[in-house]
Design an enzyme around this catalytic site. Structure first.
Site, PDB file in Angstrom:
ATOM      1  N   CYS A   1     -13.916  29.541   3.121  1.00 62.39           N
ATOM      2  CA  CYS A   1     -15.356  29.957   3.079  1.00 62.39           C
ATOM      3  C   CYS A   1     -16.255  29.523   2.015  1.00 62.39           C
ATOM      4  CB  CYS A   1     -15.370  31.545   3.104  1.00 62.39           C
ATOM      5  SG  CYS A   1     -14.762  32.146   1.429  1.00 62.39           S
TER       6      CYS A   1
ATOM      7  N   GLU B   1      -5.717  38.843  14.110  1.00 66.76           N
ATOM      8  CA  GLU B   1      -4.815  38.994  15.250  1.00 66.76           C
ATOM      9  C   GLU B   1      -4.190  37.466  15.417  1.00 66.76           C
ATOM     10  OE1 GLU B   1      -7.934  39.307  15.055  1.00 66.76           O
ATOM     11  OE2 GLU B   1      -8.807  38.877  17.233  1.00 66.76           O
TER      12      GLU B   1
ATOM     13  N   LYS C   1      -6.215  46.160   8.786  1.00 62.36           N
ATOM     14  CA  LYS C   1      -6.228  45.597  10.174  1.00 62.36           C
ATOM     15  C   LYS C   1      -6.300  44.029   9.937  1.00 62.36           C
ATOM     16  CE  LYS C   1      -8.303  43.829  13.082  1.00 62.36           C
ATOM     17  NZ  LYS C   1      -8.055  42.477  13.447  1.00 62.36           N
TER      18      LYS C   1
ATOM     19  N   SER D   1     -16.471  36.562   9.780  1.00 60.81           N
ATOM     20  CA  SER D   1     -17.892  35.971  10.106  1.00 60.81           C
ATOM     21  C   SER D   1     -19.104  36.517   9.999  1.00 60.81           C
ATOM     22  CB  SER D   1     -17.779  35.293  11.567  1.00 60.81           C
ATOM     23  OG  SER D   1     -17.567  36.434  12.365  1.00 60.81           O
TER      24      SER D   1
ATOM     25  N   GLU E   1     -22.554  27.364  10.279  1.00 63.78           N
ATOM     26  CA  GLU E   1     -21.324  27.101   9.643  1.00 63.78           C
ATOM     27  C   GLU E   1     -20.168  26.439  10.716  1.00 63.78           C
ATOM     28  OE1 GLU E   1     -19.101  30.684   8.986  1.00 63.78           O
ATOM     29  OE2 GLU E   1     -18.254  29.803   7.100  1.00 63.78           O
TER      30      GLU E   1
ATOM     31  N   PHE F   1      -8.540  35.046   9.669  1.00 69.50           N
ATOM     32  CA  PHE F   1      -7.380  34.124   9.997  1.00 69.50           C
ATOM     33  C   PHE F   1      -7.210  33.332   8.536  1.00 69.50           C
ATOM     34  CE2 PHE F   1     -10.371  31.327  11.169  1.00 69.50           C
ATOM     35  CZ  PHE F   1     -10.032  30.105  10.796  1.00 69.50           C
TER      36      PHE F   1
HETATM   37  P1  NAD Z   1     -13.954  36.987  12.400  1.00 69.45           P
HETATM   38  O1  NAD Z   1     -15.101  37.381  12.004  1.00 69.45           O
HETATM   39  O2  NAD Z   1     -13.866  36.274  13.779  1.00 69.45           O
HETATM   40  O3  NAD Z   1     -12.900  38.058  12.323  1.00 69.45           O
HETATM   41  C1  NAD Z   1     -12.489  38.600  10.979  1.00 69.45           C
HETATM   42  C2  NAD Z   1     -11.832  39.828  11.530  1.00 69.45           C
HETATM   43  O4  NAD Z   1     -12.921  40.786  12.092  1.00 69.45           O
HETATM   44  C3  NAD Z   1     -10.719  39.933  12.133  1.00 69.45           C
HETATM   45  O5  NAD Z   1      -9.610  40.748  11.729  1.00 69.45           O
HETATM   46  C4  NAD Z   1     -10.925  40.211  13.778  1.00 69.45           C
HETATM   47  O6  NAD Z   1      -9.961  40.794  14.392  1.00 69.45           O
HETATM   48  C5  NAD Z   1     -12.031  41.027  13.372  1.00 69.45           C
HETATM   49  N1  NAD Z   1     -13.211  40.908  14.709  1.00 69.45           N
HETATM   50  C6  NAD Z   1     -13.092  39.979  15.368  1.00 69.45           C
HETATM   51  N2  NAD Z   1     -14.239  40.219  16.221  1.00 69.45           N
HETATM   52  C7  NAD Z   1     -14.568  41.515  16.207  1.00 69.45           C
HETATM   53  C8  NAD Z   1     -15.561  42.443  16.747  1.00 69.45           C
HETATM   54  N3  NAD Z   1     -16.457  41.791  17.442  1.00 69.45           N
HETATM   55  N4  NAD Z   1     -15.745  43.548  16.191  1.00 69.45           N
HETATM   56  C9  NAD Z   1     -14.916  43.786  15.235  1.00 69.45           C
HETATM   57  N5  NAD Z   1     -14.120  43.454  14.515  1.00 69.45           N
HETATM   58  C10 NAD Z   1     -13.677  42.079  14.851  1.00 69.45           C
HETATM   59  O7  NAD Z   1     -13.640  35.714  11.389  1.00 69.45           O
HETATM   60  P2  NAD Z   1     -12.332  34.705  11.366  1.00 69.45           P
HETATM   61  O8  NAD Z   1     -12.825  33.681  12.377  1.00 69.45           O
HETATM   62  O9  NAD Z   1     -11.121  35.350  11.362  1.00 69.45           O
HETATM   63  O10 NAD Z   1     -12.519  34.186   9.815  1.00 69.45           O
HETATM   64  C11 NAD Z   1     -13.593  33.031   9.691  1.00 69.45           C
HETATM   65  C12 NAD Z   1     -14.857  33.262   8.948  1.00 69.45           C
HETATM   66  O11 NAD Z   1     -14.681  33.992   7.715  1.00 69.45           O
HETATM   67  C13 NAD Z   1     -15.767  32.204   8.459  1.00 69.45           C
HETATM   68  O12 NAD Z   1     -17.110  32.782   8.859  1.00 69.45           O
HETATM   69  C14 NAD Z   1     -15.629  32.440   7.016  1.00 69.45           C
HETATM   70  O13 NAD Z   1     -16.647  31.939   6.301  1.00 69.45           O
HETATM   71  C15 NAD Z   1     -15.410  33.839   6.589  1.00 69.45           C
HETATM   72  N6  NAD Z   1     -14.867  34.160   5.432  1.00 69.45           N
HETATM   73  C16 NAD Z   1     -15.532  34.285   4.345  1.00 69.45           C
HETATM   74  C17 NAD Z   1     -14.968  34.496   3.110  1.00 69.45           C
HETATM   75  C18 NAD Z   1     -15.997  35.184   2.092  1.00 69.45           C
HETATM   76  O14 NAD Z   1     -15.000  35.458   0.813  1.00 69.45           O
HETATM   77  N7  NAD Z   1     -17.180  35.124   2.001  1.00 69.45           N
HETATM   78  C19 NAD Z   1     -13.562  34.317   3.075  1.00 69.45           C
HETATM   79  C20 NAD Z   1     -12.904  34.094   4.162  1.00 69.45           C
HETATM   80  C21 NAD Z   1     -13.428  33.782   5.389  1.00 69.45           C
END
Ligand code: NAD
Length: 496
Positions: free
Chosen positions: A281, A176, A173, A226, A381, A149
């Site tokens: 991040c 959401e 994808k 994440s 985090e 997000f």
């Molecule tokens: P998230 O992991 O909750 O969601 C990321 C994506 O995965 C979304 O599209 C979501 O729909 C999907 N998703 C969620 N749960 C899922 C599941 N159980 N199975 C399969 N797909 C699933 O992450 P978020 O809350 O949207 O973003 C924040 C996280 O992203 C933080 O941990 C941040 O550090 C990380 N991040 C990392 C970087 C990097 O470059 N290392 C950059 C930006 C964000």
């Protein structure tokens, strides 16, 4: 109510799903739109459409593919502020910060336009008599991207432009939570001249991701999000023999040497810790004060107490709300745990509100001192505007602390000493290092190189490594017989 469409086969279309989620403005909980959890058939159709489009797209000359990226970069620049405003509404970022989200994405598209120079193979002539060996860099096929997000413009733009310019087709994808921004990116991509079927967008969550992970026709998956989800995607994707790159969570430390410029340190700590509501991040979540620099913590507290969250169009707001009420609750429970575990809470943003926007997910700047590595606020985090201060005596201790941390996304050192900087950059086990720069996100001619628990995979996102990730290398060994020269049977594998 606006219902966010799917994008399949070059058409925006309404999902037939019976399951829809609300897209909320996090500053006031207003429902902006509804996003579908795409049906199994819709996801299958998107992948099939990408597979079909690949048959012709892979043979479009690379120069033509690159020119689409040039037009796309230009269109994104023309619509820069408009895209930023969409981000402001669905994510709550301040306008300046949202513009940064768009701009850092545009830079990747500009680099995608330069991809041909990174797609050059290698040649050695005359490896044996009349035999030359050379390599071709070719696309994989259908690639997929799953995005978080927190950067709804930049992170999709890390992925599909580069994959597509390399000759692949793509299924995105997006998160959401804020799908309106990526949909605008897609409209502009079509306007730039991208043929139908080259890019698809399916909305959804776990089930839709699972389908992508299991589908035989998907060759590679890029994920940003994440750690827990990234681990799952890496395990499942590689078990299904796909190429997978996952950029995941972080705990980034900024080390302060006593010889650093105090005012610069404080200003940079404020911006990098609570900027974007701590939802970056590469944001700084731990300040490591070496020796006497710990005396600056009072001034840091004063500086942090002057910044406040607010709505995107309020010029005085330093940052916006947390993305969801659940994210806010999680941050508040970690702040409470920090206090319970004995950290000194110098500034507590738990009870924060913004006049006229009382329903927003606000968290004020929060500062903890005397934090130790066993505490939850250090280990986890937080992804909120919370800065933890740790005190050490030497640079070596600071380096050891950071190297013991399971994450390795970014780190930074503030110092006036070249020798200290050199020691730090050489010994630190973190993939992106800033010297007097708090958030060292590399520009896209480099790659985004998180290490350890912040990245799963081999080839990193964008830059030369991004091109390698989205391509195969084919090695050709060729002999051209001169005149009537005859080659007899060769019983060994030596080239003769
Ligand atoms: P998230 O992991 O909750 O969601 C990321 C994506 O995965 C979304 O599209 C979501 O729909 C999907 N998703 C969620 N749960 C899922 C599941 N159980 N199975 C399969 N797909 C699933 O992450 P978020 O809350 O949207 O973003 C924040 C996280 O992203 C933080 O941990 C941040 O550090 C990380 N991040 C990392 C970087 C990097 O470059 N290392 C950059 C930006 C964000």
């Amino acid at each position: 109510m606006h219902q966010v469409p799917l994008y399949i086969g070059g058409e925006m279309r309404q999902s037939t799903s019976s399951q829809w989620l609300d897209v909320l403005n996090p500053a006031n909980q207003e429902v902006l739109a509804q996003v579908p959890l795409a049906t199994e058939d819709e996801v299958n159709e998107a992948i099939a459409s990408a597979k079909e489009a690949f048959k012709t797209w892979k043979d479009v000359p690379v120069t033509e593919r690159a020119r689409i990226m040039m037009r796309y970069a230009q269109l994104l620049k023309e619509h820069h502020d408009e895209i930023a405003t969409i981000i402001c509404h669905e994510l709550g970022k301040t306008f300046e910060d949202a513009k940064g989200d768009v701009w850092r994405g545009i830079e990747v598209v500009e680099q995608a336009a330069n991809a041909p120079s990174n797609m050059m193979g290698e040649t050695v002539s005359n490896v044996a008599r009349n035999i030359d060996t050379y390599s071709l860099i070719q696309p994989l096929g259908v690639c997929a991207g799953i995005t978080p997000f927190n950067f709804p413009a930049m992170i999709p733009l890390w992925m599909f432009p580069l994959a597509i310019v390399c000759g692949n087709t793509f299924v995105l994808k997006p998160s959401e939570q804020d799908p309106l921004t990526p949909m605008r990116l897609v409209e502009l991509f079509e306007e730039a001249g991208a043929p139908k079927g080259v890019l698809q967008v399916v909305h959804g969550a776990k089930d839709q991701v699972n389908q992508i992970l299991e589908h035989d026709d998907v060759r590679a998956i890029s994920f940003v999000g994440s750690c827990a989800v990234g681990q799952y995607i890496y395990d499942k994707g590689t078990a299904n023999l796909k190429r997978v790159q996952c950029c995941v969570g972080a705990k980034n430390h900024l080390v302060v040497m006593p010889d650093a410029h105090k005012e610069n340190v404080i200003n940079n700590l404020v911006g990098s810790s609570v900027g974007a509501a701590g939802q970056r991040c590469m944001g700084i979540s731990v300040a490591v004060f070496v020796g006497q620099s710990k005396q600056w913590v009072d001034d840091l507290k004063t500086a942090l107490s002057k910044v406040h969250p607010g709505t995107w169009d309020n010029q005085d707001a330093a940052y916006g709300p947390q993305t969801t009420a659940a994210a806010k609750e999680r941050i508040l429970s970690l702040i409470a745990k920090g206090k319970e575990e004995g950290a000194e809470c110098l500034l507590d943003g738990s009870d924060c509100t913004v006049e006229g926007y009382e329903k927003g997910n606000w968290v004020g700047p929060t500062l903890f001192a005397n934090v130790t590595p066993d505490m939850a606020i250090y280990r986890e985090e937080i992804f909120g505007p919370v800065l933890c201060c740790v005190f050490v005596d030497t640079l070596e201790e600071a380096i050891a602390l950071i190297n013991d941390n399971p994450y390795g996304n970014g780190t930074s050192l503030f110092t006036a000493s070249g020798a200290a900087a050199r020691k730090f950059q050489h010994h630190i086990e973190v993939g992106q290092v800033g010297i007097n720069v708090p958030i060292p996100v590399p520009l896209p001619f480099f790659s985004f190189t998180g290490w350890k628990g912040s990245f799963y995979g081999d080839q990193h996102t964008y830059g030369k490594q991004g091109v390698r990730f989205y391509t195969e290398t084919k090695t050709i060994t060729a002999r051209w017989f001169e005149d009537d020269a005859v080659s007899g049977p060769n019983m060994s594998i030596n080239l003769k």
